[in-house]
Motif scaffolding. Sequence first.
Motif, PDB file in Angstrom:
ATOM      1  N   ARG A   1      83.611  65.178  53.991  1.00 44.75           N
ATOM      2  CA  ARG A   1      83.372  66.591  54.323  1.00 44.75           C
ATOM      3  C   ARG A   1      84.741  67.201  53.785  1.00 44.75           C
ATOM      4  O   ARG A   1      85.733  66.646  53.815  1.00 44.75           O
ATOM      5  CB  ARG A   1      83.299  66.812  55.964  1.00 44.75           C
ATOM      6  CG  ARG A   1      82.180  66.129  56.523  1.00 44.75           C
ATOM      7  CD  ARG A   1      80.904  66.694  55.903  1.00 44.75           C
ATOM      8  NE  ARG A   1      79.699  66.300  56.650  1.00 44.75           N
ATOM      9  CZ  ARG A   1      78.985  65.092  56.531  1.00 44.75           C
ATOM     10  NH1 ARG A   1      79.599  64.230  55.841  1.00 44.75           N
ATOM     11  NH2 ARG A   1      78.166  64.820  57.378  1.00 44.75           N
TER      12      ARG A   1
ATOM     13  N   SER B   1      88.145  62.891  55.240  1.00 46.83           N
ATOM     14  CA  SER B   1      87.759  64.354  54.568  1.00 46.83           C
ATOM     15  C   SER B   1      88.748  64.784  53.865  1.00 46.83           C
ATOM     16  O   SER B   1      89.793  64.230  53.589  1.00 46.83           O
ATOM     17  CB  SER B   1      87.379  65.025  56.053  1.00 46.83           C
ATOM     18  OG  SER B   1      88.884  65.260  56.577  1.00 46.83           O
TER      19      SER B   1
ATOM     20  N   SER C   1      82.422  72.103  54.991  1.00 43.57           N
ATOM     21  CA  SER C   1      81.389  71.781  55.872  1.00 43.57           C
ATOM     22  C   SER C   1      81.902  72.178  57.466  1.00 43.57           C
ATOM     23  O   SER C   1      80.909  72.371  58.010  1.00 43.57           O
ATOM     24  CB  SER C   1      81.140  70.441  55.858  1.00 43.57           C
ATOM     25  OG  SER C   1      80.809  70.193  54.282  1.00 43.57           O
TER      26      SER C   1
END
Length: 939
Positions: A314, A345, A368
């Motif tokens: 993400r 991430s 996100s």
Amino acid sequence: MFAGLPLTFITPWILAALALLPVIWWLLRLTPPRPREIRFPPTRLLLGIDQHEQTPQRSPWWLTLLRLMLAALLIIALAGPIWRSPEPVQTQDGVLWVLIDNGWTSAKAWDAQTGAAEQILTSAEQEGRPLLFAATAEGPGQAFAPEAATAALEKLRALQPRPYPPQRAELSIGLRKAAQSNPPGAIIWLSDGVRSSGAFVRDLAAIAGDAPITVFTGLDTPMGLKDLRNDAEALSLTVVRHPDQKLGTANIRALDLKGLVLGEVPASFTAGATETEARFELPTELRNDIARVEISGEAAAGAVQLVDDSWRRRTVGLISGQSGDLDQPLLSPVYYLERALLPFSDIRRPRVSDIAEAVPSLIDQGISVLVLADVGRLPDTTTEMLRDWIRNGGTLVRFAGPKTAGGSDDLIPVRLRAGDRSLGGSLSWKQPQHLADFPEGSPFAGLKTPEEVTVTRQVLAEPTSDLPDRTWAMLEDGTPLVTASQVGAGTLVLFHVTADSSWSNLPLSGVFLNMLRRVLSVSNVVAASESPEDGSSTTSVLPPLRLLDGFGRFGSPPVEVTPVSAIAFQQAAASRRTPPGLYGTEDGFRALNLMEKEDELAPLDLSLLGGNASETPYPATDPLDLRSAFFTLAFLLMIADAIAVFLLAGGLGRVGLRGHGSSAAVAVMIGAALLLGPALGPADAQSASSDLDALESTLDTRLAYVLTGNPEIDDASAAGLSGLSQFLSERTALEPGSPNGLNIDSDELAFYSLLYWPIDPAADKPDDRTIARIDTFMRNGGTILFDTRDHISASASGFSSTPATLKLREILEDLDVPPLEPVPPDHVLTKAFYLLDTFPGRYATSPLWVESLEEITARGDRPVRAGDGVSPILITGNDFAAAWAITNTGEFMYPTVPNNPVQRDYAFRSGVNIVMYSLTGNYKADQVHIPALLERLGQ
């Protein structure tokens, strides 16, 4: 074995007939050949009476030798010679038990394993011996009872490798009960060579008693993939091999949802190692498109790792509301969050401190998840922008702090009380609180709560009826620690403590990292807790979407696989009840992989079986039945004998005068053709006699295709029409024969109603004679389906100028082709069998062109617009044959573009409609005449 050679006989006692060869030789020596006949006209009585040859008293030595060889070959053929027959297995009287492993580790060498099993079952069938047949991956629901070998052979042919390890221990209870009523005379275990639990081996030894146990080992075990990791630098995983595996390298491929290869890396094993690492060092955006990682050439479920949204990195935006972040960065909440989120991430931090500008800039970067650390009230314009972003699937994670306790906006999952709550201070009666076990409906369910984590301050939520449903984590006194709610397609999450260690030591623990990982994993995927519009929570259920089979191929879910709750899915392992694959819906799914981090491919330990056990390798080659070869040689010698007798009786010069003898010779030659025909391959038998093809085409309805001379195109056409014929047999009353390839220049076309013609741009244009034959075929009611296979895009002006289209125009320019149009919505083709509005093949963008019909005013009593007759020409560019093509094992040879199972199903339906249309014509339109016909008949 026979005389040191790998030659055995099924019925060796027949070889005793070879002792009669001297008797046969004696009889043949005393048998004179047929006397030679000479015409005796009176005019030649005196001319040739002294020149004729005398008839010998005995047969020539070479004819006798030929007949002795013929007799010997027949005797050997009847004895059933087998080349490289399997070694006999030690057995005793009683029921023969045959156990076979059919987990995913058997997939790579499944043919060798089933071949050995078929030899054993066939031998038992010849002996008339009952046997008990069981597969270790089929579970305890099998019938553990003796049966005939023929029934066991049928089970074996229907057996396939399962996409999970063999559950051998599940069979122990059933085998014990079977041994009480039918003790084994011998046990044969066709193993995959991979160790499971030792309990089954001990149980098998106890069940066998004094019966011998033969274990087949030595299969080529496929490699496996496990421990998928997507860190900041690369997507990495572990490649596992069996210790007996000789291959030291593997080629790992990463594919996207459409099956396109995004990356390919080699993996090498060091000497003696069973594990190695493979890394895909790709950009984050490209890694996020990876949907499947597999080992090239390893057709097994364990050699596949599926990737869903929870494994994709993400992009997380971080914003802190504290002004001291730059003064003491190592103590700031952002520092703790970066350290916790960075392993899984990509972090984005705004370049400006103004939240009104920072939030839009982060959203524009495609984040996100947005994390706000102690950000109090947001500006109204920022609030509306964030609310729209969350509704579209974004996840907003907020951490409490002094600013949040003083008041906040409405982008929080629950209503908060003013101020905060202090625990463990000098003015507080409460001691610091520990974490309670995570609720079952929470994404954190299954995580272990460490005892050392305590909370000294928190913001409290107002008690409401829906507060328990929105609570993901709580303290021991029942107050919420983490709350969440759904807003459209996105999620609001609030940690009621700070992101640093000022209010609790949670950010210093490992559970904090796991909690953040779980929060990111449920963003933009099927969430573990989905809330309806009123904010109440309901438990999510993940239905099976696309599951892997034992060979690592996607397929439809079996009926026995039931949906799995999202909570149970987090702890699920690949098994018979939950096979590996994708669970959820097309909008969001989760991946369940076969191999877990601690799994390994250890060799099978047979030491617990005792002294009655023996280990034998699988046959390296299949046995070869030589009976057909010996019978063929014997028949050839029979033909040679007939020819010799024919020559000795007068030679070829008397063929026209001796009708009886010539009829016998012709009968011998016809018999040779009929007997040798089945011994030839299908392609040889087909090309040997066009008359035989004509006879078969008149007896059975067969699809046909034009041979282009390009092996790749012709093989695809043959496989495609074979797949369509099989689909027709399964779904309709039509049972077509095997498809036939036609030489458009010479083969007869009148036996076929539909001819599939794939266009090869490199092929030569047919000559005038061939064009005339094609034109006659189309005028007499035949239909030709031209397929340019070039992904033609429909346009108002016609076809695009691709090489295949230009070649098609060259072919059609000399034909009497009627005006064409795309299939209209009310055409018979759209309802000949299935109701269709499109005709896709491997591609889906090309229209299907048919003969243009005269515009007729629509009438309510006429369901279709078409008149009588069938269009003599159909044109498409969607490559129908590639969509229909299947291999001998039932696999699809080519993926559709895009790779969509629904498109392939509609391609088969399109083929059915085209075949039905070419065979039955416009019968759907004739249904409108039924009332008038019934009235005329007086009914």
